[in-house]
Every structure is written in structure tokens, then in C-alpha cells.
Design a protein around this motif. Sequence first.
Motif, short mmCIF file in Angstrom:
data_model
loop_
_atom_site.label_atom_id
_atom_site.label_comp_id
_atom_site.label_asym_id
_atom_site.label_seq_id
_atom_site.Cartn_x
_atom_site.Cartn_y
_atom_site.Cartn_z
N VAL A 290 14.76 52.65 2.87
CA VAL A 290 13.41 52.76 3.40
C VAL A 290 12.64 53.85 2.67
CG1 VAL A 290 12.00 53.10 5.48
CG2 VAL A 290 14.28 52.07 5.67
N ASN A 291 11.44 53.55 2.23
CA ASN A 291 10.54 54.54 1.65
C ASN A 291 10.04 55.43 2.78
OD1 ASN A 291 8.10 55.85 0.75
ND2 ASN A 291 8.06 54.45 -0.99
N MET A 296 8.17 51.50 4.51
CA MET A 296 8.46 50.11 4.18
C MET A 296 9.93 50.00 3.75
SD MET A 296 5.66 48.45 4.72
CE MET A 296 5.99 46.87 3.91
N ILE A 297 10.57 48.88 4.14
CA ILE A 297 11.93 48.59 3.70
C ILE A 297 11.84 48.06 2.26
CG2 ILE A 297 14.01 47.24 4.10
CD1 ILE A 297 13.18 47.01 7.03
N ILE A 298 12.39 48.81 1.33
CA ILE A 298 12.27 48.41 -0.08
C ILE A 298 13.51 47.68 -0.56
CG2 ILE A 298 10.63 50.23 -0.64
CD1 ILE A 298 12.91 51.85 -1.80
N ALA A 299 14.60 47.73 0.21
CA ALA A 299 15.81 46.99 -0.15
C ALA A 299 16.66 46.79 1.09
CB ALA A 299 16.60 47.72 -1.23
N ALA A 300 17.29 45.62 1.16
CA ALA A 300 18.22 45.31 2.24
C ALA A 300 19.28 44.38 1.67
CB ALA A 300 17.49 44.64 3.41
N ASN A 301 20.55 44.71 1.90
CA ASN A 301 21.59 43.84 1.36
C ASN A 301 21.75 42.58 2.22
OD1 ASN A 301 22.90 44.86 3.59
ND2 ASN A 301 24.66 45.69 2.45
N PHE A 361 23.67 54.50 13.37
CA PHE A 361 23.32 54.58 11.95
C PHE A 361 23.86 55.85 11.31
CE2 PHE A 361 19.96 51.73 13.49
CZ PHE A 361 19.96 50.76 12.51
N LYS A 362 24.47 55.67 10.14
CA LYS A 362 24.79 56.79 9.25
C LYS A 362 23.62 56.93 8.29
CE LYS A 362 27.33 59.84 7.01
NZ LYS A 362 26.34 60.21 6.01
N CYS A 363 23.02 58.11 8.23
CA CYS A 363 21.75 58.30 7.52
C CYS A 363 21.94 59.22 6.31
CB CYS A 363 20.70 58.90 8.45
SG CYS A 363 20.58 58.06 10.04
N SER A 364 21.32 58.84 5.20
CA SER A 364 21.37 59.65 3.97
C SER A 364 20.02 59.60 3.27
CB SER A 364 22.45 59.14 3.02
OG SER A 364 23.70 59.04 3.66
N LEU A 365 19.73 60.65 2.49
CA LEU A 365 18.49 60.72 1.72
C LEU A 365 18.81 60.75 0.24
CD1 LEU A 365 16.00 63.24 3.42
CD2 LEU A 365 15.62 60.82 2.97
N ILE A 366 18.03 60.03 -0.55
CA ILE A 366 18.10 60.13 -2.01
C ILE A 366 16.69 60.37 -2.54
CG2 ILE A 366 20.14 58.67 -2.19
CD1 ILE A 366 18.31 56.38 -3.06
N LEU A 375 15.27 56.76 2.43
CA LEU A 375 16.22 56.90 3.53
C LEU A 375 17.19 55.73 3.51
CD1 LEU A 375 17.13 58.30 6.18
CD2 LEU A 375 15.42 56.89 7.37
N ILE A 376 18.49 56.02 3.45
CA ILE A 376 19.52 54.99 3.47
C ILE A 376 20.08 54.91 4.88
CG2 ILE A 376 21.63 54.15 2.37
CD1 ILE A 376 19.32 54.60 0.45
N LEU A 377 19.98 53.72 5.49
CA LEU A 377 20.46 53.48 6.85
C LEU A 377 21.64 52.52 6.79
CD1 LEU A 377 17.06 53.09 8.75
CD2 LEU A 377 18.50 55.14 8.56
N GLU A 378 22.80 53.00 7.22
CA GLU A 378 24.01 52.18 7.17
C GLU A 378 24.61 52.08 8.57
OE1 GLU A 378 28.47 52.29 5.08
OE2 GLU A 378 26.96 53.86 4.66
N THR A 379 25.01 50.91 8.97
CA THR A 379 25.62 50.71 10.27
C THR A 379 26.78 49.74 10.13
OG1 THR A 379 25.20 50.17 12.59
CG2 THR A 379 24.16 48.76 10.93
#
Length: 381
Positions: A290-291, A296-301, A361-366, A375-379
Motif C-alpha cells: 500500500v502506498n 492505494m493498493i499498488i500490489a496484491a499477490n 496483520f504483520k506490518c512492515s515499511l519499505i 506499507l506491506i500487510l501480511e496475514t
Amino acid sequence: MTLNAAQSALAEKPQETDGPSAPTEKSEQIQTQNDKPALSLSGLQFFIADISKKTILWHEVGSQSFDSEVKDLQEAPSNEALRLLSPEDRKTILRLVQGAIREGQAGPFDVGGGPDHRIPGVPIVAYRYELPDGRILAICFPSIGKTEDNPAQIALGLSPILQHFVASSSRIVLLADNFGYVRFASDGFLKSFQIEDARLILGRNISHIQNRVGRTIVSLVLASLSRRASATGRGKFLITASEGLDLNYDAMYFRMGGTVGGVLFSAGHVGGDVDFAQVFEICSAPMLVVNTKTRMIIAANQSAMKTYNLTPESLDEKAITDSLLQADDFQSLLGSAKQESDVPISVPVTTLNGQTKKKRFKCSLIDENKDEPKLILETRS
């Protein structure tokens, strides 16, 4: 050698005869003088004025002259080296050398343009260099332009182009100009060679940063420059005495025009580059990128697309706070990422089919140092 002495050495003219004469001992000496090397400015690469020895060392590529003869380094006393140039060009070179000795650098000044300057000359810059024994050199070379900190504008101008092509790649890329100065280093290079800050190597001569990049790549780049040849292979690049990288590499020597060039070093880890986009897609855990500025969601697997009932159209049309998450919940996730917390955050998620469920959610920033961090959101799936 003083400036006055330099002036007298550079300005001195060889003796001229009044006219043709019989082949006497004097005329034979004149013929020998004409056979001695002299600057012609044809395909000039560089010249170095040694102030104490009153000599000039230079290299020219003969392909730009009618007699087209390629020669190695040449050296001659100053007055002999400049004898083929016009009086105006000799004065200009004198001014260039004197300026470098006095101010540290001088130019660019045009030489070889003719007395009426109707044709463009060769713009030359000069830099003062002092040897350990105290001898003073004026190092002069053609330049397409000059800024305060970088005369190699073409090699420097390649940097944004290279950045464009390797920005999203782990490729290890380094660009050194034809004087050995580092003009570009990719993120992959900085990470692989453990360089904390690009400013530690950019703009510095590669021979002076061996303690940061290791002796292997220094030797490779310098050898490619000196031999004007490219190299391809696989090898271990030492970073420290006990640590190194196994890389498949290409060191590509290039030239543009007569004076500008360098070496482009490009490498990948042995076993090939990893396609992280493919890894992202096949990962079983739902992941969203997420930007943080636009939300906005810029990528989703693939797993995230299925879990949240997302479509490519929905990603382009709505921010995550207008679809999956409430604004307050998004801020909580962002705060967890900024704190680098390892504890998952539980928030309600409303999928596009209208169902609401809590997700951890496990949250990370790049890209935190850029204008728009991600923002990386992983669940769990």
C-alpha cells in the motif's frame, strides 16, 4: 619551476630557417627536429605538463588525422611538443597550465579553432597535481563541459538512465568513468558490497576506495580501463580478507566519441537473479503493498486477490480505506510498521463481497527514505 619559467619553456619556439638550402649538417638537424613527436590535437586524449622537467607527456588517437597513425604515449620537451601549434594555441595552453598551477584548475579553453574561430576548437580543462616528491604537474584533457565537481558529464549523465533500468532490480551495477571515478552504484551494489551510504563511494576514484569495495573489483575495473577491453566471467569478489561474493559478472568497457568512456560493471549472484515478483505471486500468505501517501493498493499477490475478493479494477478505483479498512485501523497498522513491531495487529477487514472478518496483520515499511513509503500487510491464508 616558477610560472615565469613555465612560460618561457612553453613559449620558446624552435629555430626556423630563412629558406631552402643545400643538404648541409644544419638542414639535417632541422629534418631530425621535424621527425620528433609533437602535439597535433588530432584525437587528443590528454597531455601532462611536467613543470620541473619542462616536458609534456601526451596521448593522441591518430584516427582523426589524414595520415592516421596510432601511437602510444609520447613525450618531448615543451618547446618541441608545441612546435606544430599556432602561436595563439601555444598562448592558450600556456594560460591553461599557468591557471592550473596558480588556482588548482583552469578551463575549459578552446585550442585548435584557428585564428578566426570560425570552426570549433577542442575545449580543454587542466588540474594541478602535486607528486609526493614535490613535483608539480598540470593534467590537461578535453572536456565536453565543466561543472564545479565533475567534468565527465556524459558518464555522469548515464546515471539516471541506469537508475531507471535497475531501480526495481537486485542487479549489482557500478559505473566508473574513463578516469576511474565512480559515477553510479545501484542499490543492489550498495547492499551486496555492504556500503552504508552511496556518498562514501560516488565521485571518488575507485583506486582510493579499495577498503570499502574490496580489491577484486578495483583490480578488474582498472585493468579494463588500462587495457580498453571488456571482461566476462564468474569469480569471488573479496569485500574483506575473509568475506566475499560469488558473482557472474560483465565488465563492459565503452567509449563515446574520442575522449569520454568508462567501465560498466554488471553482476548477479551465482545461480542467477531471483525474480522477486514471481516469489511474491506464489507466496501462500495474502500480501498487500500500500502506498502510504495515497493509500492505494499498488500490489496484491494471488492469495490476497482471492482472500479479499479483489479485482484489478478495484485496485485502481479505491483506496484501501474506502474498501477493506477503516481509516483508524489503517493508521494503527501503519503505526505498528513504524515501530517495527513483531506482534501482529488484529483489525476488521471488509471484503468486496460485503463480509467483515477480523484479520491479524504483520506490518512492515519499505522505502522509508523516499517521498512515498510503502506499507506491506501480511496475514495468514
